[in-house]
Design a protein around this motif. Structure first.
Motif, PDB file in Angstrom:
ATOM      1  N   ASN A  29       0.821  -1.220   0.000  1.00  0.00           N
ATOM      2  CA  ASN A  29       0.000   0.000   0.000  1.00  0.00           C
ATOM      3  C   ASN A  29       0.853   1.267   0.000  1.00  0.00           C
ATOM      4  O   ASN A  29       0.364   2.350  -0.329  1.00  0.00           O
ATOM      5  CB  ASN A  29      -0.920   0.040   1.221  1.00  0.00           C
ATOM      6  CG  ASN A  29      -1.848  -1.151   1.322  1.00  0.00           C
ATOM      7  OD1 ASN A  29      -2.074  -1.657   2.414  1.00  0.00           O
ATOM      8  ND2 ASN A  29      -2.383  -1.631   0.202  1.00  0.00           N
ATOM      9  N   PHE A  49      -1.489   4.587   0.308  1.00  0.00           N
ATOM     10  CA  PHE A  49      -2.938   4.615   0.164  1.00  0.00           C
ATOM     11  C   PHE A  49      -3.553   4.335   1.525  1.00  0.00           C
ATOM     12  O   PHE A  49      -3.171   3.390   2.223  1.00  0.00           O
ATOM     13  CB  PHE A  49      -3.400   3.558  -0.843  1.00  0.00           C
ATOM     14  CG  PHE A  49      -3.264   3.978  -2.279  1.00  0.00           C
ATOM     15  CD1 PHE A  49      -4.153   4.884  -2.837  1.00  0.00           C
ATOM     16  CD2 PHE A  49      -2.248   3.470  -3.063  1.00  0.00           C
ATOM     17  CE1 PHE A  49      -4.038   5.280  -4.165  1.00  0.00           C
ATOM     18  CE2 PHE A  49      -2.115   3.853  -4.393  1.00  0.00           C
ATOM     19  CZ  PHE A  49      -3.014   4.769  -4.945  1.00  0.00           C
ATOM     20  N   GLN A  52      -9.230   4.770   1.620  1.00  0.00           N
ATOM     21  CA  GLN A  52      -9.906   4.251   0.438  1.00  0.00           C
ATOM     22  C   GLN A  52      -8.883   4.139  -0.685  1.00  0.00           C
ATOM     23  O   GLN A  52      -7.729   4.526  -0.520  1.00  0.00           O
ATOM     24  CB  GLN A  52     -11.090   5.121   0.041  1.00  0.00           C
ATOM     25  CG  GLN A  52     -10.757   6.559  -0.294  1.00  0.00           C
ATOM     26  CD  GLN A  52     -11.997   7.355  -0.673  1.00  0.00           C
ATOM     27  OE1 GLN A  52     -13.065   7.175  -0.094  1.00  0.00           O
ATOM     28  NE2 GLN A  52     -11.864   8.230  -1.650  1.00  0.00           N
ATOM     29  N   ASN A  53      -9.310   3.625  -1.836  1.00  0.00           N
ATOM     30  CA  ASN A  53      -8.339   3.223  -2.856  1.00  0.00           C
ATOM     31  C   ASN A  53      -7.852   4.345  -3.766  1.00  0.00           C
ATOM     32  O   ASN A  53      -7.126   4.070  -4.719  1.00  0.00           O
ATOM     33  CB  ASN A  53      -8.905   2.078  -3.699  1.00  0.00           C
ATOM     34  CG  ASN A  53     -10.092   2.505  -4.563  1.00  0.00           C
ATOM     35  OD1 ASN A  53     -10.579   3.625  -4.462  1.00  0.00           O
ATOM     36  ND2 ASN A  53     -10.574   1.575  -5.378  1.00  0.00           N
ATOM     37  N   ASN A  54      -8.197   5.602  -3.471  1.00  0.00           N
ATOM     38  CA  ASN A  54      -7.679   6.700  -4.290  1.00  0.00           C
ATOM     39  C   ASN A  54      -7.189   7.872  -3.453  1.00  0.00           C
ATOM     40  O   ASN A  54      -7.096   9.000  -3.946  1.00  0.00           O
ATOM     41  CB  ASN A  54      -8.731   7.176  -5.293  1.00  0.00           C
ATOM     42  CG  ASN A  54      -9.934   7.831  -4.627  1.00  0.00           C
ATOM     43  OD1 ASN A  54     -10.144   7.665  -3.428  1.00  0.00           O
ATOM     44  ND2 ASN A  54     -10.717   8.562  -5.410  1.00  0.00           N
ATOM     45  N   THR A  55      -6.870   7.620  -2.183  1.00  0.00           N
ATOM     46  CA  THR A  55      -6.425   8.695  -1.292  1.00  0.00           C
ATOM     47  C   THR A  55      -5.086   8.326  -0.662  1.00  0.00           C
ATOM     48  O   THR A  55      -4.941   7.244  -0.088  1.00  0.00           O
ATOM     49  CB  THR A  55      -7.462   8.945  -0.186  1.00  0.00           C
ATOM     50  OG1 THR A  55      -8.739   9.176  -0.778  1.00  0.00           O
ATOM     51  CG2 THR A  55      -7.075  10.160   0.648  1.00  0.00           C
ATOM     52  N   THR A 118      -5.921   7.847 -10.080  1.00  0.00           N
ATOM     53  CA  THR A 118      -6.199   6.448 -10.391  1.00  0.00           C
ATOM     54  C   THR A 118      -6.294   5.693  -9.080  1.00  0.00           C
ATOM     55  O   THR A 118      -5.968   6.240  -8.019  1.00  0.00           O
ATOM     56  CB  THR A 118      -5.104   5.848 -11.292  1.00  0.00           C
ATOM     57  OG1 THR A 118      -5.511   4.554 -11.733  1.00  0.00           O
ATOM     58  CG2 THR A 118      -3.784   5.726 -10.548  1.00  0.00           C
ATOM     59  N   THR A 119      -6.726   4.460  -9.122  1.00  0.00           N
ATOM     60  CA  THR A 119      -6.919   3.709  -7.890  1.00  0.00           C
ATOM     61  C   THR A 119      -5.743   2.788  -7.606  1.00  0.00           C
ATOM     62  O   THR A 119      -4.994   2.401  -8.500  1.00  0.00           O
ATOM     63  CB  THR A 119      -8.203   2.855  -7.966  1.00  0.00           C
ATOM     64  OG1 THR A 119      -8.129   1.999  -9.099  1.00  0.00           O
ATOM     65  CG2 THR A 119      -9.422   3.754  -8.088  1.00  0.00           C
ATOM     66  N   SER A 120      -5.608   2.438  -6.341  1.00  0.00           N
ATOM     67  CA  SER A 120      -4.548   1.541  -5.915  1.00  0.00           C
ATOM     68  C   SER A 120      -4.712   0.177  -6.552  1.00  0.00           C
ATOM     69  O   SER A 120      -5.823  -0.349  -6.674  1.00  0.00           O
ATOM     70  CB  SER A 120      -4.573   1.401  -4.388  1.00  0.00           C
ATOM     71  OG  SER A 120      -3.765   0.326  -3.960  1.00  0.00           O
ATOM     72  N   TRP A 124      -5.623  -0.607   0.444  1.00  0.00           N
ATOM     73  CA  TRP A 124      -5.245   0.572   1.207  1.00  0.00           C
ATOM     74  C   TRP A 124      -5.190   0.229   2.690  1.00  0.00           C
ATOM     75  O   TRP A 124      -5.699  -0.801   3.117  1.00  0.00           O
ATOM     76  CB  TRP A 124      -6.243   1.706   0.974  1.00  0.00           C
ATOM     77  CG  TRP A 124      -7.658   1.366   1.343  1.00  0.00           C
ATOM     78  CD1 TRP A 124      -8.280   1.617   2.539  1.00  0.00           C
ATOM     79  CD2 TRP A 124      -8.641   0.705   0.537  1.00  0.00           C
ATOM     80  NE1 TRP A 124      -9.566   1.156   2.530  1.00  0.00           N
ATOM     81  CE2 TRP A 124      -9.824   0.595   1.303  1.00  0.00           C
ATOM     82  CE3 TRP A 124      -8.640   0.199  -0.763  1.00  0.00           C
ATOM     83  CZ2 TRP A 124     -10.979  -0.007   0.821  1.00  0.00           C
ATOM     84  CZ3 TRP A 124      -9.794  -0.397  -1.251  1.00  0.00           C
ATOM     85  CH2 TRP A 124     -10.951  -0.491  -0.469  1.00  0.00           C
TER      86      TRP A 124
END
Length: 232
Positions: A29, A49, A52-55, A118-120, A124
């Motif tokens: 992560n 991360f 959540q998956n974009n923070t 973009t997402t992880s 996360w």
């Protein structure tokens, strides 16, 4: 709860950093955050991360100047960086309180969030405020791995005061800034792996210790504002 070791995994020695396996939970992560300061030079910190998956969570001094409040630019996060490589993640916006620079280097507010574009690719970290655990941490320190490899260390919670938390048995230095303090660290399964603090600053007069901001309601409020597209 004690950390669950995988077969063949070495037992951690408190205060002794060891290289982390960025191919395993929760280390995948985290990664290196590259950025440019107003002087035009490139720098790096550690981020992860979280929530959540974009923070992304990192230190405020990795996104804006602690004296002038000027914002840095060209943020690029490399998740699971290992002397190169890793997932390249860009950014939409960054959030850090103005109080970080007023008064200058107000370490109580040395935390920041970046909304990624973009997402992880690997989930996360969870989040818990009020540092309810003794802790672990990750980072890319200069004094271990020359900023090229992620390291973990088993630290323990020291005194809390003035919005600052001390971690004992954490000898990492420059480059580890923004690295998460991870509680209930577990590699085999989903669950646990809560971010409860982060690497902020060290004091040469007090080696082997790290300080970080206390995660409180203001911390969580800034996180929520970031999730809502960096709106006040």
């Amino acid at each position: 709860a004690p950390r669950i070791l995988e077969e063949g995994e070495a037992v951690m020695v408190p205060g002794v950093p060891t290289q982390a396996d960025v191919g395993t939970r929760p280390f995948w992560n985290g990664g290196v955050l590259f950025f440019t300061k107003p002087d035009g030079k490139d720098y790096q910190c550690t981020a992860a991360f979280m929530g959540q998956n974009n923070t992304l969570m990192t230190a405020a001094h990795c996104v804006r100047d602690g004296s002038t409040g000027a914002w840095y630019s060209n943020f690029n996060f490399r998740r699971a960086y290992d002397n190169g490589g890793g997932q390249s993640v860009g950014w939409k916006c960054a959030m850090a309180y103005y109080m970080w620079a007023s008064p200058p280097n107000n370490y109580k507010y040395d935390y920041a969030f970046i909304l990624a574009n973009t997402t992880s690719g690997a989930g996360w970290l969870g989040l818990k405020t009020q540092i309810p655990y003794s802790t672990w941490t990750i980072g890319y320190p200069q004094n271990y791995g020359n900023n090229k490899y992620m390291y973990e260390v088993e630290g323990d919670k020291g005194p809390i005061g003035g919005g600052i938390v001390q971690m004992n048995n954490n000898p990492m230095n420059f480059g580890a800034s923004g690295g998460a303090w991870i509680a209930e660290l577990t590699t085999p399964h989903v669950g646990g792996n809560y971010a409860v603090g982060l690497n902020s600053f060290i004091r040469s007069s007090d080696p082997g210790k790290m300080w970080g901001p206390y995660f409180d309601s203001e911390f969580y409020s800034l996180y929520q504002k970031t999730v809502n597209n960096c709106t006040e």
